[in-house]
Design an enzyme around this catalytic site. Structure first.
Site, PDB file in Angstrom:
ATOM      1  CB  VAL A  11      28.012 -10.296  -0.590  1.00 46.52           C
ATOM      2  CG1 VAL A  11      29.525 -10.261  -0.695  1.00 46.52           C
ATOM      3  CG2 VAL A  11      27.570 -11.671  -0.133  1.00 46.52           C
ATOM      4  CG  PHE A 151      33.685 -18.443   3.548  1.00 51.96           C
ATOM      5  CD1 PHE A 151      33.285 -19.636   2.950  1.00 51.96           C
ATOM      6  CD2 PHE A 151      34.908 -17.911   3.186  1.00 51.96           C
ATOM      7  CE1 PHE A 151      34.099 -20.277   2.024  1.00 51.96           C
ATOM      8  CE2 PHE A 151      35.735 -18.548   2.260  1.00 51.96           C
ATOM      9  CZ  PHE A 151      35.326 -19.741   1.690  1.00 51.96           C
ATOM     10  CD  GLU A 154      21.376 -13.313   3.297  1.00 46.94           C
ATOM     11  OE1 GLU A 154      20.191 -13.415   3.647  1.00 46.94           O
ATOM     12  OE2 GLU A 154      21.739 -13.354   2.116  1.00 46.94           O
ATOM     13  N   GLY A 255      14.838 -29.794  10.298  1.00 45.04           N
ATOM     14  CA  GLY A 255      13.852 -28.742  10.080  1.00 45.04           C
ATOM     15  C   GLY A 255      13.132 -28.892   8.756  1.00 45.04           C
ATOM     16  CB  CYS A 262      24.176 -19.125  -0.465  1.00 39.69           C
ATOM     17  SG  CYS A 262      24.604 -17.381  -0.546  1.00 39.69           S
ATOM     18  NE  ARG A 330      18.458 -13.201  -1.978  1.00 39.07           N
ATOM     19  CZ  ARG A 330      19.636 -12.610  -2.210  1.00 39.07           C
ATOM     20  NH1 ARG A 330      20.019 -12.359  -3.451  1.00 39.07           N
ATOM     21  NH2 ARG A 330      20.426 -12.260  -1.222  1.00 39.07           N
TER      22      ARG A 330
HETATM   23  P1  NAD Z   1      22.197  -9.419  -4.096  1.00 38.70           P
HETATM   24  O1  NAD Z   1      21.255  -9.845  -5.131  1.00 38.70           O
HETATM   25  O2  NAD Z   1      21.721  -9.122  -2.689  1.00 38.70           O
HETATM   26  O3  NAD Z   1      22.989  -8.113  -4.577  1.00 38.70           O
HETATM   27  C1  NAD Z   1      23.527  -7.922  -5.844  1.00 38.70           C
HETATM   28  C2  NAD Z   1      23.584  -6.431  -6.132  1.00 38.70           C
HETATM   29  O4  NAD Z   1      24.260  -6.240  -7.373  1.00 38.70           O
HETATM   30  C3  NAD Z   1      22.222  -5.775  -6.285  1.00 38.70           C
HETATM   31  O5  NAD Z   1      22.152  -4.630  -5.453  1.00 38.70           O
HETATM   32  C4  NAD Z   1      22.164  -5.384  -7.774  1.00 38.70           C
HETATM   33  O6  NAD Z   1      21.415  -4.202  -8.015  1.00 38.70           O
HETATM   34  C5  NAD Z   1      23.623  -5.178  -8.063  1.00 38.70           C
HETATM   35  N1  NAD Z   1      23.979  -5.219  -9.481  1.00 38.70           N
HETATM   36  C6  NAD Z   1      23.520  -6.058 -10.461  1.00 38.70           C
HETATM   37  N2  NAD Z   1      24.126  -5.771 -11.627  1.00 38.70           N
HETATM   38  C7  NAD Z   1      24.970  -4.741 -11.399  1.00 38.70           C
HETATM   39  C8  NAD Z   1      25.861  -4.008 -12.216  1.00 38.70           C
HETATM   40  N3  NAD Z   1      26.008  -4.276 -13.501  1.00 38.70           N
HETATM   41  N4  NAD Z   1      26.566  -3.014 -11.644  1.00 38.70           N
HETATM   42  C9  NAD Z   1      26.433  -2.718 -10.336  1.00 38.70           C
HETATM   43  N5  NAD Z   1      25.604  -3.389  -9.501  1.00 38.70           N
HETATM   44  C10 NAD Z   1      24.885  -4.389 -10.036  1.00 38.70           C
HETATM   45  O7  NAD Z   1      23.321 -10.545  -4.035  1.00 38.70           O
HETATM   46  P2  NAD Z   1      24.152 -11.074  -2.768  1.00 38.70           P
HETATM   47  O8  NAD Z   1      23.288 -11.918  -1.900  1.00 38.70           O
HETATM   48  O9  NAD Z   1      24.897  -9.936  -2.156  1.00 38.70           O
HETATM   49  O10 NAD Z   1      25.166 -12.051  -3.480  1.00 38.70           O
HETATM   50  C11 NAD Z   1      26.198 -11.594  -4.321  1.00 38.70           C
HETATM   51  C12 NAD Z   1      27.152 -12.742  -4.586  1.00 38.70           C
HETATM   52  O11 NAD Z   1      27.756 -13.165  -3.343  1.00 38.70           O
HETATM   53  C13 NAD Z   1      26.494 -14.001  -5.161  1.00 38.70           C
HETATM   54  O12 NAD Z   1      27.389 -14.628  -6.018  1.00 38.70           O
HETATM   55  C14 NAD Z   1      26.276 -14.861  -3.925  1.00 38.70           C
HETATM   56  O13 NAD Z   1      26.230 -16.234  -4.252  1.00 38.70           O
HETATM   57  C15 NAD Z   1      27.502 -14.548  -3.122  1.00 38.70           C
HETATM   58  N6  NAD Z   1      27.350 -14.758  -1.668  1.00 38.70           N
HETATM   59  C16 NAD Z   1      26.194 -14.404  -1.043  1.00 38.70           C
HETATM   60  C17 NAD Z   1      26.082 -14.569   0.336  1.00 38.70           C
HETATM   61  C18 NAD Z   1      24.816 -14.185   1.062  1.00 38.70           C
HETATM   62  O14 NAD Z   1      24.676 -14.582   2.220  1.00 38.70           O
HETATM   63  N7  NAD Z   1      23.900 -13.458   0.449  1.00 38.70           N
HETATM   64  C19 NAD Z   1      27.152 -15.115   1.064  1.00 38.70           C
HETATM   65  C20 NAD Z   1      28.331 -15.436   0.391  1.00 38.70           C
HETATM   66  C21 NAD Z   1      28.409 -15.265  -0.980  1.00 38.70           C
END
Ligand code: NAD
Length: 434
Positions: A11, A151, A154, A255, A262, A330
């Site tokens: 994100v 929203f 990926e 599926g 998420c 994941r």
């Molecule tokens: P991710 O695990 O891919 O990335 C999180 C990042 O945060 C990592 O690079 C990690 O090193 C970094 N991090 C951790 N602690 C830190 C700190 N103290 N300071 C700086 N960086 C730090 O997570 P993601 O998939 O990007 O998801 C992030 C949030 O967005 C979650 O709450 C998720 O539910 C939400 N979200 C994800 C998606 C998706 O498709 N992945 C879509 C919508 C919302």
């Protein structure tokens, strides 16, 4: 505008890069030193279609920079996005420790007014928690906390971010609202709405959206399973209901269950929120139970086929990521399947167009990593298709047949026409077809 994004995962990196692409000046902060070093050298840490081009362009043009220093990042941004992990805690609730820790750190370094935007998926009431943490060390006139759930999907994240169906912003501050309106204006030029609401409603909107979509998936999987028992064909049922505009065509493919970072955690977290409020959210119980069963449907079919004895049985797996066009594994149903097969001593050969490296980090030399989909098939007793990558859709069936010991396919994504497969001489098992 000057923007800081804390957390550079799926994100944060997409958000930061897309904000830079619209001309903003962006600094991304991450604690992962290796990752930051690689990004500074122009190496992108994730696979996301279209991202690399704009990532490189914006680095070259100086609009996208990376640091491990929260202090430097905070100095830079008038808006500070938190795109931090919110993994499930032991009791299923979202673990807010990453967010609250960064909020505390921010409270000690902020010196001028900042809009602090929570982009992570967080339970109702988190904005207030963040605000309370900030208030301990910081004058309330120096910040506003905004909820701006993300929203993006990926696999099509760049498109979703640059052209969102809608932007949801939760804030009760007119000052922050003005900033957010200006920031998102370039993304909604075609008229898609920026929907302003209070913080709690914005937080709930994200969970409602993901839980609704997960419900749609589990519902269709139930229909598919029932189709098999009643000799109905889910492909036809899907078309029959999807043409009703109240239902819609999307998210109706049966599926192997939902995965990813998420849906599983967000459904669980909403369930936990309900419990905390003594509300019995019955649908969510069912959605989770159906998905737990569905993600093992292929593993169970394979076990059944070989009378629960996979000793020496060779299985090929096509597709490991939780969905196509991402390297994200994941909670991928493929890995749950893999675990069951390995536990039963099957010999496994796998191929995925993008997720191989991530899988290698977990499974090491327990499985064989093929260079392409056909190499997985040498002398195998069965093929399991777990992810609907485009490259699997029109394969060379003669080549497949010539390589396999037995032409047995368990298709968890209904990629092929059942009749054609049978005419070609395959033993073909798919989901929800008679
Ligand atoms: P991710 O695990 O891919 O990335 C999180 C990042 O945060 C990592 O690079 C990690 O090193 C970094 N991090 C951790 N602690 C830190 C700190 N103290 N300071 C700086 N960086 C730090 O997570 P993601 O998939 O990007 O998801 C992030 C949030 O967005 C979650 O709450 C998720 O539910 C939400 N979200 C994800 C998606 C998706 O498709 N992945 C879509 C919508 C919302």
């Amino acid at each position: 505008m000057k923007i800081t994004v804390v957390g550079t995962g799926y994100v944060g990196l997409v958000s930061g890069t897309c904000f830079a692409e619209t001309g903003n000046n962006v600094v991304c902060v991450d604690i992962d030193q290796e990752k930051v070093k690689a990004m500074k050298n122009g190496q992108i840490p994730i696979y996301e279609p279209g991202l690399e081009t704009i990532f490189k362009r914006n680095i070259e043009q100086g609009r996208l920079r990376f640091t491990t220093s929260l202090e430097k990042g905070t100095e830079h941004g008038e808006i500070i996005f938190l795109a931090l992990p919110t993994p499930p805690g032991g009791d299923g609730s979202a673990d807010l420790s990453f967010i609250l820790k960064v909020a505390e750190d921010l409270s000690k370094i902020i010196k001028s007014y900042k809009v602090i935007v929570d982009k992570s998926t967080v339970p109702v009431g988190t904005s207030e928690k963040v605000e309370n943490v900030l208030k301990k060390n910081l004058d309330p006139s120096l910040f506003d906390v905004v909820s701006n759930p993300e929203f993006l999907r990926e696999g099509v994240a760049v498109h979703d971010f640059l052209k969102p169906d809608r932007v949801v912003v939760g804030t009760s501050s007119p000052k922050a609202e003005k900033v957010m309106r200006r920031l998102y204006a370039p993304f909604v030029r075609q008229g898609n709405p920026i929907i302003f609401m209070n913080e709690r409603s914005a937080e709930m909107t994200k969970y409602a959206a993901n839980s609704f979509l997960a419900t749609k998936i589990s519902f269709m999987n139930e229909i598919a399973n029932l189709c098999e028992l009643t000799d109905a064909n889910v492909d036809m049922v899907r078309k029959g209901i999807g043409t009703d505009t109240r239902i819609g065509k999307r998210f109706l493919f049966p599926g192997v269950g939902y995965g990813g970072s998420c849906f599983p955690k967000d459904v669980q977290a909403l369930h936990k929120t309900s419990q905390d409020h003594n509300y019995d959210f019955k649908i969510l119980d069912a959605v989770m139970a159906v998905n737990s069963r569905q993600k093992l449907i292929i593993a169970n079919r394979i076990l059944n086929q070989f009378n629960d004895n996979l000793e020496g049985i060779k299985i090929a797996i096509w597709g490991l990521s939780f969905k196509p066009s991402t390297d994200d594994i994941r909670e991928a149903p493929a890995l749950y399947t893999l675990d069951v097969l390995l536990k039963n001593n099957a010999i496994i050969s796998v191929f995925d167009p993008e997720a191989m490296n991530n899988v290698k980090e977990i499974y090491g030399n327990k499985i064989h990593y093929a260079k392409d989909q056909y190499e997985t098939l040498e002398d195998v007793d069965a093929l399991a298709i777990m992810t609907e990558w485009n490259v699997f859709r029109t394969p060379d069936f003669n080549l497949i047949k010539s390589k396999m010991k037995t032409p047995l396919i368990f298709d968890g994504r209904n990629l092929f026409n059942k009749k054609e497969m049978e005419d070609l001489g395959f033993l073909y098992s798919s989901i929800g077809r008679p």
